[in-house]
Enzyme design. Structure first.
Site, short mmCIF file in Angstrom:
data_model
loop_
_atom_site.label_atom_id
_atom_site.label_comp_id
_atom_site.label_asym_id
_atom_site.label_seq_id
_atom_site.Cartn_x
_atom_site.Cartn_y
_atom_site.Cartn_z
N ARG A 163 0.80 -1.23 0.00
CA ARG A 163 0.00 0.00 0.00
C ARG A 163 0.84 1.28 0.00
NH1 ARG A 163 -2.74 -3.56 -0.88
NH2 ARG A 163 -4.76 -4.14 -0.03
N CYS A 211 -10.91 0.56 3.51
CA CYS A 211 -10.29 0.23 4.80
C CYS A 211 -9.58 1.46 5.36
CB CYS A 211 -9.30 -0.92 4.63
SG CYS A 211 -10.14 -2.50 4.45
N GLU A 281 -4.48 3.65 6.53
CA GLU A 281 -4.28 3.50 5.07
C GLU A 281 -4.76 4.78 4.38
OE1 GLU A 281 -5.43 -0.21 3.05
OE2 GLU A 281 -6.46 1.02 1.58
#
Ligand code: EPU
Length: 287
Positions: A163, A211, A281
């Site tokens: 990520r 998320c 995130e």
């Protein structure tokens, strides 16, 4: 999520020339700026943003499957057989590109169907699902750096991690994907399955940012938060989803400060119980 304040200026950039001119102007006048993709993984504070928010559109919304002659120069990777190169503007929606390439019988992006946002944003943040990230199919990219210089970067020049990428300081404008030729019906079936899976496990259709936290190594932040019985727990208008505990939903005119308080609360609870430091995130812009 429909929360966060306003920016002073919002600039919709349609061509590379405009982007370069804008960056030169910004540098000359020392103005703060922020580039968004789809805005789906970003939380702006309730005060908004003092400066310019930039979004690409126009020319940056094109997709092209390249012919063999156009790709000759880079078919060096002998391990690839039955491949096709697809050139995609950074402003294209990832879902659109995934379906478009599936329709062409090209495999590599179908697992990512359902991730919101643009292709540029997805590559910048190395978006993905479990054990699969978009970087797997990135061959090279074109960027304009924050000073207005155009650059080409191959996959070997870029460091992708879970990520994240090391592309800070660059605005991705174009991405060249290397995709595998495969059975169109099989690829489209994967898209339908992915959609179905998301419908059953994620709060589709609500105001959320996907998320909130990255997964800790070998575990799921959603599972951990759920184990603390925090589903449905809320602060102000923001509530933890009862379907997936790593999704926080703007239920009732929630604001960015409610969201930040809830994020901090959950981080603390997880740390107290498991000694795990969750990392967000989503990117929080506190101007
Ligand atoms: N689980 C729970 N309770 C919950 C949520 C999950 O017990 O509230 C359990 C599930 O039952 C499963 C495990 O945790 O056994 C993993 O859950 P899931 O398959 O939903 O995957 P995840 O690790 O929570 C990741 C990505 C998602 C992606 C899914 C599916 C991250 C931070 N999240 O979630 O990506 O859609 O895998 O591949 O990497 C996103 O990044 O925004 C995102 C939604």
């Amino acid at each position: 999520m429909c929360i966060g304040g306003s920016a002073d200026y919002f600039v919709d950039v349609k061509t590379e020339e405009q982007l370069i001119a804008l960056l030169k102007f910004i540098n000359k006048n020392n103005i703060s700026f922020f580039v968004i993709g789809g805005g789906s993984n970003i939380l702006f504070s309730d005060n908004g943003f003092r400066g310019i928010v930039i979004k690409l559109s126009g020319d940056f919304g094109c997709i092209e499957v390249l012919s063999d002659t156009e790709t000759d120069w880079k078919i060096k990777d002998k391990e690839y057989k039955n491949i096709e190169y697809v050139c995609c503007g950074a402003a294209v929606s990832l879902a659109y590109l995934a379906r478009y390439t599936a329709e062409q019988g090209l495999s590599g992006l179908e697992n990512l169907y359902g991730i919101p946002g643009t292709v540029g944003g997805a590559v910048y943040g190395n978006a993905g699902i479990k054990n699969y990230s978009i970087s797997v199919v990135v061959d090279k990219i074109e960027v304009v750096d924050y000073y207005g210089n155009k650059k080409f970067l191959t996959k070997y020049d870029i460091k992708f991690e879970y990520r994240k990428s090391d592309l800070a300081g660059n605005i991705i404008t174009k991405i060249f994907f290397v995709l595998k030729k495969d059975d169109k019906n099989d690829i489209l079936k994967t898209i339908s399955q992915e959609l179905e899976r998301r419908k059953n496990t994620q709060p589709i259709g609500t105001k959320n940012a996907g998320c909130i936290f990255k997964n800790p190594k070998d575990d799921s932040a959603g599972r951990i938060i759920d184990s603390l019985k925090l589903k449905n727990y809320g602060i102000g208008g923001i509530e933890i989803s009862d379907i997936h505990a790593n999704f926080f939903i703007n239920k009732d005119n929630g604001c960015a400060s409610d969201m930040i308080k809830l994020i901090e609360f959950v981080k603390n609870e997880v740390y107290k119980k498991y000694n795990i430091k969750l990392e967000t995130e989503i990117k929080i812009i506190n101007d």
